[in-house]
Design a protein around this motif. Structure first.
Motif, PDB file in Angstrom:
ATOM      1  N   MET A   1       0.835  -1.180   0.000  1.00 17.90           N
ATOM      2  CA  MET A   1       0.000   0.000   0.000  1.00 17.90           C
ATOM      3  C   MET A   1       0.885   1.250   0.000  1.00 17.90           C
ATOM      4  O   MET A   1       1.886   1.320   0.698  1.00 17.90           O
ATOM      5  CB  MET A   1      -0.908  -0.011   1.224  1.00 17.90           C
ATOM      6  N   ALA A   2       0.508   2.228  -0.767  1.00 18.87           N
ATOM      7  CA  ALA A   2       1.258   3.480  -0.857  1.00 18.87           C
ATOM      8  C   ALA A   2       1.097   4.290   0.424  1.00 18.87           C
ATOM      9  O   ALA A   2       0.085   4.175   1.119  1.00 18.87           O
ATOM     10  CB  ALA A   2       0.763   4.287  -2.050  1.00 18.87           C
ATOM     11  N   ILE A   3       2.090   5.099   0.723  1.00 19.78           N
ATOM     12  CA  ILE A   3       1.990   5.969   1.894  1.00 19.78           C
ATOM     13  C   ILE A   3       1.565   7.359   1.427  1.00 19.78           C
ATOM     14  O   ILE A   3       1.819   7.756   0.292  1.00 19.78           O
ATOM     15  CB  ILE A   3       3.308   6.033   2.693  1.00 19.78           C
ATOM     16  N   GLY A   4       0.946   8.111   2.304  1.00 19.91           N
ATOM     17  CA  GLY A   4       0.502   9.462   1.991  1.00 19.91           C
ATOM     18  C   GLY A   4       1.517  10.499   2.411  1.00 19.91           C
ATOM     19  O   GLY A   4       2.527  10.195   3.070  1.00 19.91           O
ATOM     20  N   TYR A   5       1.222  11.742   2.077  1.00 18.54           N
ATOM     21  CA  TYR A   5       2.166  12.818   2.363  1.00 18.54           C
ATOM     22  C   TYR A   5       2.359  13.021   3.862  1.00 18.54           C
ATOM     23  O   TYR A   5       3.454  13.381   4.303  1.00 18.54           O
ATOM     24  CB  TYR A   5       1.740  14.118   1.670  1.00 18.54           C
ATOM     25  N   LYS A   6       1.323  12.781   4.674  1.00 15.82           N
ATOM     26  CA  LYS A   6       1.463  12.974   6.120  1.00 15.82           C
ATOM     27  C   LYS A   6       2.495  12.013   6.703  1.00 15.82           C
ATOM     28  O   LYS A   6       3.306  12.392   7.549  1.00 15.82           O
ATOM     29  CB  LYS A   6       0.120  12.803   6.817  1.00 15.82           C
ATOM     30  N   GLN A   7       2.467  10.776   6.241  1.00 15.15           N
ATOM     31  CA  GLN A   7       3.461   9.807   6.718  1.00 15.15           C
ATOM     32  C   GLN A   7       4.848  10.178   6.209  1.00 15.15           C
ATOM     33  O   GLN A   7       5.837  10.062   6.944  1.00 15.15           O
ATOM     34  CB  GLN A   7       3.100   8.393   6.275  1.00 15.15           C
ATOM     35  N   MET A   8       4.926  10.638   4.967  1.00 13.41           N
ATOM     36  CA  MET A   8       6.222  11.061   4.424  1.00 13.41           C
ATOM     37  C   MET A   8       6.792  12.216   5.239  1.00 13.41           C
ATOM     38  O   MET A   8       7.988  12.233   5.564  1.00 13.41           O
ATOM     39  CB  MET A   8       6.080  11.456   2.953  1.00 13.41           C
ATOM     40  N   LEU A   9       5.946  13.184   5.591  1.00 16.91           N
ATOM     41  CA  LEU A   9       6.410  14.314   6.389  1.00 16.91           C
ATOM     42  C   LEU A   9       6.834  13.867   7.781  1.00 16.91           C
ATOM     43  O   LEU A   9       7.856  14.335   8.305  1.00 16.91           O
ATOM     44  CB  LEU A   9       5.326  15.392   6.477  1.00 16.91           C
ATOM     45  N   ALA A  10       6.092  12.961   8.388  1.00 15.52           N
ATOM     46  CA  ALA A  10       6.446  12.460   9.718  1.00 15.52           C
ATOM     47  C   ALA A  10       7.801  11.746   9.691  1.00 15.52           C
ATOM     48  O   ALA A  10       8.627  11.930  10.595  1.00 15.52           O
ATOM     49  CB  ALA A  10       5.358  11.525  10.240  1.00 15.52           C
ATOM     50  N   GLU A  11       8.024  10.955   8.661  1.00 15.48           N
ATOM     51  CA  GLU A  11       9.312  10.267   8.541  1.00 15.48           C
ATOM     52  C   GLU A  11      10.446  11.262   8.333  1.00 15.48           C
ATOM     53  O   GLU A  11      11.522  11.118   8.922  1.00 15.48           O
ATOM     54  CB  GLU A  11       9.247   9.252   7.403  1.00 15.48           C
TER      55      GLU A  11
END
Length: 130
Positions: A1-11
């Protein structure tokens, strides 16, 4: 499953040092820090930029950093810390993460250029290219 921008920003937040506009302003004349504006040229022309900041459009960043790229910019091949900023801080946080993974020392500006301007910190103007 693809990740969203919120998860990308958190990482990215977990990996990259982020500075407030006050902390960044204290480093404005530090020769060990290079401010890098990754916004679109139209944003720079419309809103201004942090004085003496280098401009590296987000779409070219990886190519400008990589010394093997025909688009490499020599100013990225230094041991300085590159402090990335955009309008609100999201694009620059992701850009700083990528640059850090490519071997640079990085930081990002929390709240971006918007918070910088709201704090009435120095802003330079760029004239439109003809």
């Amino acid at each position: 499953m693809a990740i969203g921008y919120k998860q990308m920003l958190a990482e990215a937040q977990a990996e990259v040092t982020s500075l407030s506009h006050e902390e960044a302003a204290a480093r404005l004349n530090d020769p060990e820090v290079v401010f890098v504006d990754i916004r679109d040229p139209r944003e720079l022309e419309r809103d201004g930029f942090i004085p003496d900041a280098k401009h590296a459009p987000r779409g070219m960043l990886e190519f400008w950093i990589d010394p093997e790229s025909p688009y490499h910019k020599a100013w990225f091949a230094t041991d300085q810390t590159f402090l990335f900023y955009c309008a609100s801080g999201w694009r620059s946080l992701l850009a700083a993460q990528v640059a850090q993974r490519m071997g640079l020392k990085t930081a990002s500006l929390k709240g971006g250029f918007g918070d910088w301007r709201c704090a009435d910190l120095p802003v330079a103007q760029r004239t439109a290219r003809s």
